[in-house]
Design a protein around this motif. Structure first.
Motif, PDB file in Angstrom:
ATOM      1  N   VAL A 255      47.782 115.245  52.736  1.00 41.93           N
ATOM      2  CA  VAL A 255      46.563 114.431  52.680  1.00 41.93           C
ATOM      3  C   VAL A 255      46.688 113.242  53.626  1.00 41.93           C
ATOM      4  O   VAL A 255      45.784 112.957  54.424  1.00 41.93           O
ATOM      5  CB  VAL A 255      46.300 113.952  51.238  1.00 41.93           C
ATOM      6  CG1 VAL A 255      45.197 112.904  51.202  1.00 41.93           C
ATOM      7  CG2 VAL A 255      45.938 115.130  50.341  1.00 41.93           C
ATOM      8  N   TYR A 282      37.560 115.651  51.508  1.00 38.84           N
ATOM      9  CA  TYR A 282      36.783 116.222  50.401  1.00 38.84           C
ATOM     10  C   TYR A 282      36.295 117.626  50.714  1.00 38.84           C
ATOM     11  O   TYR A 282      36.208 118.471  49.822  1.00 38.84           O
ATOM     12  CB  TYR A 282      35.622 115.296  50.040  1.00 38.84           C
ATOM     13  CG  TYR A 282      36.015 114.263  49.019  1.00 38.84           C
ATOM     14  CD1 TYR A 282      36.124 114.584  47.671  1.00 38.84           C
ATOM     15  CD2 TYR A 282      36.316 112.968  49.399  1.00 38.84           C
ATOM     16  CE1 TYR A 282      36.514 113.650  46.738  1.00 38.84           C
ATOM     17  CE2 TYR A 282      36.706 112.011  48.469  1.00 38.84           C
ATOM     18  CZ  TYR A 282      36.797 112.370  47.132  1.00 38.84           C
ATOM     19  OH  TYR A 282      37.204 111.440  46.195  1.00 38.84           O
ATOM     20  N   SER A 285      39.115 119.806  49.847  1.00 37.05           N
ATOM     21  CA  SER A 285      39.652 119.679  48.500  1.00 37.05           C
ATOM     22  C   SER A 285      39.488 120.987  47.737  1.00 37.05           C
ATOM     23  O   SER A 285      38.398 121.550  47.655  1.00 37.05           O
ATOM     24  CB  SER A 285      38.921 118.555  47.758  1.00 37.05           C
ATOM     25  OG  SER A 285      39.413 118.405  46.445  1.00 37.05           O
ATOM     26  N   ASP A 290      45.199 119.448  47.571  1.00 38.86           N
ATOM     27  CA  ASP A 290      45.202 119.303  46.118  1.00 38.86           C
ATOM     28  C   ASP A 290      44.099 118.302  45.748  1.00 38.86           C
ATOM     29  O   ASP A 290      44.144 117.140  46.182  1.00 38.86           O
ATOM     30  CB  ASP A 290      46.569 118.793  45.670  1.00 38.86           C
ATOM     31  CG  ASP A 290      46.682 118.616  44.166  1.00 38.86           C
ATOM     32  OD1 ASP A 290      45.640 118.639  43.483  1.00 38.86           O
ATOM     33  OD2 ASP A 290      47.812 118.445  43.681  1.00 38.86           O
ATOM     34  N   PRO A 291      43.093 118.697  44.948  1.00 39.79           N
ATOM     35  CA  PRO A 291      41.987 117.780  44.602  1.00 39.79           C
ATOM     36  C   PRO A 291      42.459 116.492  43.937  1.00 39.79           C
ATOM     37  O   PRO A 291      41.858 115.435  44.145  1.00 39.79           O
ATOM     38  CB  PRO A 291      41.133 118.620  43.646  1.00 39.79           C
ATOM     39  CG  PRO A 291      41.461 120.035  43.967  1.00 39.79           C
ATOM     40  CD  PRO A 291      42.898 120.040  44.380  1.00 39.79           C
ATOM     41  N   VAL A 294      43.499 114.102  46.696  1.00 40.90           N
ATOM     42  CA  VAL A 294      42.351 113.608  47.464  1.00 40.90           C
ATOM     43  C   VAL A 294      41.643 112.495  46.694  1.00 40.90           C
ATOM     44  O   VAL A 294      41.307 111.440  47.252  1.00 40.90           O
ATOM     45  CB  VAL A 294      41.371 114.746  47.796  1.00 40.90           C
ATOM     46  CG1 VAL A 294      40.087 114.197  48.422  1.00 40.90           C
ATOM     47  CG2 VAL A 294      42.023 115.760  48.728  1.00 40.90           C
ATOM     48  N   ASN A 295      41.424 112.701  45.400  1.00 34.45           N
ATOM     49  CA  ASN A 295      40.748 111.690  44.590  1.00 34.45           C
ATOM     50  C   ASN A 295      41.565 110.404  44.473  1.00 34.45           C
ATOM     51  O   ASN A 295      41.014 109.300  44.534  1.00 34.45           O
ATOM     52  CB  ASN A 295      40.447 112.247  43.195  1.00 34.45           C
ATOM     53  CG  ASN A 295      39.290 113.225  43.197  1.00 34.45           C
ATOM     54  OD1 ASN A 295      38.336 113.068  43.944  1.00 34.45           O
ATOM     55  ND2 ASN A 295      39.372 114.252  42.365  1.00 34.45           N
TER      56      ASN A 295
END
Length: 368
Positions: A255, A282, A285, A290-291, A294-295
């Motif tokens: 990321v 995003y 993602s 890996d979501p 990212v968040n």
């Protein structure tokens, strides 16, 4: 205080922060007046932007996440350390070589601990703005930026100190293998041939093969070099790993790696603005990234930090005054020039307010 691109500096402006050379020595102190003959000299020292203090930016506080002196020390450590490790990998292992590699690794570890201490002391969102472009080699600048982003992201994950230090070291060394790739290929403008792309993709294994032979480096650190281009959908390289087959360190570093890569200019690709960089993360993602990471990343970096000069899509120019944690790409702005680029009495707007939803940042020349 505000950040100004060096080619827009006007004689008579006063420095808001000191300027250092590539050895960490002060060239100009805070408060120094920038006169005609000084500006070209700063450009020769690769100073691309400067912080200035003036009436329109009065009261805007700029908080550095990483002091300029530490950035310079870290880049010099990376530059020298990369060369040491590459030289040793090209020769037969011996006691002297082991001692040199040990010193290089301790140098990386020491400078990362200093970076971690700076980030831990700073309770604000990560601000990576710097005034000095210390090294022309993209790989070295990129390695430092990725290690800082990855450190902040590791902190957001709430990981133990040992893991954070390993992630930081892995991030600093993730692109070590690119030193084996010809510089003219890394800097080639335009599209790569299939053969050229295949060669560049080998940097993951080249870096891993070098690092796994160094006694002082934990194996997960070496796997950061091997796995940082893997994707959670299995479409990455070099091994096509997916989901939990990819080490968590590599998920964090990938990321940070992509965000820094797309928001900095390269020979074959123009840089995008930071909020566009987040959009790229995003968009990937759940497939590339890996979501969860990212968040977490979105919440820990100040993509438009205070002091940054920006241009809006309606032509107005302003200075960021406050970072907006609820909407990363929509900070509070102090407008200083109108649509016709004429100076105005400064006034404040909040890009996060409903009435300003049609406004968008289209330029931040100190970043691009």
């Amino acid at each position: 205080m505000r950040l100004v691109k060096i080619d827009k500096v006007q004689p008579g402006m006063k420095l808001g922060k000191p300027i250092y050379n590539d050895k960490g020595k002060i060239l100009l102190t805070k408060g120094a007046e920038l006169i005609d003959r000084i500006i070209p000299k700063l450009q020769k020292y690769n100073v691309s932007t400067v912080y200035i203090e003036d009436e329109v930016s009065e009261g805007i506080e700029v908080i550095e996440s990483i002091p300029e002196e530490l950035r310079i020390e870290a880049l010099n450590t990376i530059t020298e350390g990369f060369q040491t490790l590459i030289d040793l990998s090209d020769s037969k292992s011996n006691l002297q070589g082991m001692m040199k590699s040990g010193r290089a690794i301790r140098g990386f570890q020491k400078v990362f601990k200093d970076i971690l201490a700076s980030l831990t002391d700073n309770q604000n969102a990560l601000n990576l703005l710097a005034s000095t472009k210390i090294h022309e080699n993209y790989v070295f600048n990129h390695s430092l930026n990725v290690s800082i982003y990855a450190c902040q992201l590791a902190l957001e994950n709430g990981l133990p100190l040992k893991n954070i230090e390993e992630i930081g070291l892995g991030a600093m060394l993730h692109d070590l293998g690119k030193v084996y790739i010809p510089l003219d290929l890394l800097n080639k403008p335009g599209d790569l041939t299939l053969e050229e792309y295949a060669l560049i993709k080998q940097h993951c294994k080249m870096g891993f093969d070098t690092l796994r032979k160094i006694h002082e480096i934990p194996l997960p650190v070496a796997h950061c070099a091997l796995q940082h281009h893997e994707r959670i959908d299995g479409m990455g390289y070099p091994r096509g790993l997916k989901e939990d087959e990819i080490h968590k360190y590599a998920k964090i570093i990938s990321v940070a790696d992509v965000f820094d890569a797309v928001t900095n200019p390269r020979a074959f690709m123009a840089a995008v603005l930071p909020h566009k960089g987040l959009e790229i993360l995003y968009a990937g993602s759940g497939t590339q990234f890996d979501p969860v990471q990212v968040n977490l990343f979105k919440g820990c970096i100040a993509i438009y930090p205070p002091g940054l000069t920006i241009t809006l899509n309606d032509g107005r120019t302003g200075i960021v005054t406050q970072y907006n944690y609820q909407a990363a790409g929509r900070p509070e702005i102090r407008i200083i020039r109108n649509e016709e680029n004429e100076n105005v009495i400064p006034y404040e707007i909040n890009l996060g307010a409903k009435e300003n939803q049609t406004l968008e940042i289209v330029m931040a020349d100190a970043l691009i």
